[in-house]
Design an enzyme around this catalytic site. Sequence first.
Site, PDB file in Angstrom:
ATOM      1  N   LYS A 112       0.720  -1.200   0.056  1.00 59.98           N
ATOM      2  CA  LYS A 112      -0.021  -0.066  -0.059  1.00 59.98           C
ATOM      3  C   LYS A 112       0.928   1.317  -0.151  1.00 59.98           C
ATOM      4  CE  LYS A 112      -4.073  -2.229   0.599  1.00 59.98           C
ATOM      5  NZ  LYS A 112      -3.522  -3.641   0.638  1.00 59.98           N
TER       6      LYS A 112
HETATM    7  C1  LIG Z   1      -4.281  -4.922   0.285  1.00 64.70           C
HETATM    8  C2  LIG Z   1      -3.564  -5.760   0.347  1.00 64.70           C
HETATM    9  C3  LIG Z   1      -3.830  -6.900  -0.769  1.00 64.70           C
HETATM   10  C4  LIG Z   1      -5.015  -6.713  -1.545  1.00 64.70           C
HETATM   11  O1  LIG Z   1      -4.871  -5.916  -2.788  1.00 64.70           O
HETATM   12  P1  LIG Z   1      -6.244  -5.108  -3.587  1.00 64.70           P
HETATM   13  O2  LIG Z   1      -5.775  -3.923  -3.968  1.00 64.70           O
HETATM   14  O3  LIG Z   1      -7.115  -4.973  -2.205  1.00 64.70           O
HETATM   15  O4  LIG Z   1      -6.799  -6.235  -4.431  1.00 64.70           O
HETATM   16  C5  LIG Z   1      -3.101  -7.917  -0.768  1.00 64.70           C
HETATM   17  N1  LIG Z   1      -2.005  -8.189   0.126  1.00 64.70           N
HETATM   18  C6  LIG Z   1      -1.755  -7.159   0.997  1.00 64.70           C
HETATM   19  C7  LIG Z   1      -0.412  -7.543   1.791  1.00 64.70           C
HETATM   20  C8  LIG Z   1      -2.409  -6.255   1.064  1.00 64.70           C
HETATM   21  O5  LIG Z   1      -2.043  -5.308   2.105  1.00 64.70           O
END
Ligand SMILES: *Cc1c(COP(=O)(O)O)cnc(C)c1O
Length: 494
Positions: A112
């Site tokens: 993120k």
């Molecule tokens: C948010 C997240 C995901 C999923 O990503 P999306 O964009 O919501 O599909 C997968 N793995 C981790 C560690 C995340 O923080």
Amino acid sequence: MQYVSTRNKQRRVTAAQAIAAGLSPDGGLFLPESFPTVSAEELSALCACDYRERAVRIMKLFLEEFSTEELEGFAKAAYGEQYDCPEAAPLRKLDANTAFLELWHGPTCAFKDMALQMLPHLLTASLKKTGEKREVCILVATSGDTGKAALEGFKDVAGTRILVFYPEDGVSQMQKLQMVTQAGQNVNVCAVKGNFDDAQSGVKAIFSDPALREELSGRGYLLSSANSINWGRLLPQIVYYFSAYCDMVSQGMVPCGHRVNFCVPTGNFGNILAGYYARKMGLPVGRLICASNANNVLTDFISTGTYDRNRHFYTTVSPSMDILISSNLERLLYDLCGENDKQVAEWMAQLAETGRYTVTPAVKEALDAVFAAGFCDDRRTEETIGKLFKESRYLIDTHTAVAASVLEDYRRRTGDETPAAVVSTASPYKFCQAVLEALGENGQVSGLEAVEKLAERTAVPAPRPLTELKDKAVRFTRVAEKDALRTVVLDFLK
Ligand SMILES: *Cc1c(COP(=O)(O)O)cnc(C)c1O
């Protein structure tokens, strides 16, 4: 370049307006009216650039009203010293045709950061460009990693406030500790009694409550979002698909111009959608493989064309993917059904009413041309972590393990040996308990002890932002009922 809403393409706005607003007032999501393309020459030129330059070049294609100098400043601030390696998003080659794209070298140790270190710069600049005078308050519903990443991105950014809601029992100990100890004068964090979908629905209800918005406006606040529904979140994610491709070329996995596959651990569908957009722009991508945990609503959707959220909700060892409504899928549908906004609005209304919808055969066919899908349960997830560490001394987290396992299944099932990158979305240290268990360590240890234990067991160094948590005090302890989030907002924005 103009942006339109997935539920009303007459509503045309600038990039700055789309980013400033987050969600369109008709409930739809913004996306560019048309996509720029990247030629073979431009792609090979990108290979010679570092991550920041790649980010500037790709983002500039979508942000006409932002100058190159402006974007260079943002990239420098967003992908700088807060990363523990100069590449920001390094590609680790495992074998001749498999690599891991490590997106967790930022300040919160999850992917993120790649978007949320950039978003505050895009957002504050967008607000300036649109003449906004009010202070912006970012509301976030998080399944774990978004919340912390948004808090780090926005902390003490002038003209902003941020309030994060997380499901009380739906995040890991480490994720919770990261959030409740958050520093910054403009931040607040609140637990919600319920799961992620409850938190997300609560936040969506606040956004679509005109009376509340008016009340807050009177107090001098504008609400905005840092969830992956904001275009300013999605755009920086397109960059790392290009970057990974360039690195696969540089590392000799594929000649420039040949196709690669990506396997993406998926929840809200933001990450994989960015890969779809990169492909649409001309990046040589064969398949996008959508990997889910036991909450396999997307696996079923991709294999049958019916999206049905009426099913059991599982709490798994990969909590950031414990999601039954993948918001960003709406943008994909818009694209696949030939930008038919009425059709998208109809499916979304069905989803809201009955929890399900079925796409047309033409959309299903378009989906099949690009996507593959699979899922894996907690046991397989842990086996995958254990096996990879034992065989290659490479340590991955639970989310990444879901994708690694799904890629293995996909290859076995289809015989498709195209070079592939597994998108690695979190440091294994963010999900220590499960990773330790996967390595055969069964003793119960809590958050920070688990970090030490995992470092001892594997000799893989723990990231500093996590080891430093032990010296931080808990600042936020509020827990709210799922229908009482309004009150929390009103208290915060006095
Ligand atoms: C948010 C997240 C995901 C999923 O990503 P999306 O964009 O919501 O599909 C997968 N793995 C981790 C560690 C995340 O923080």
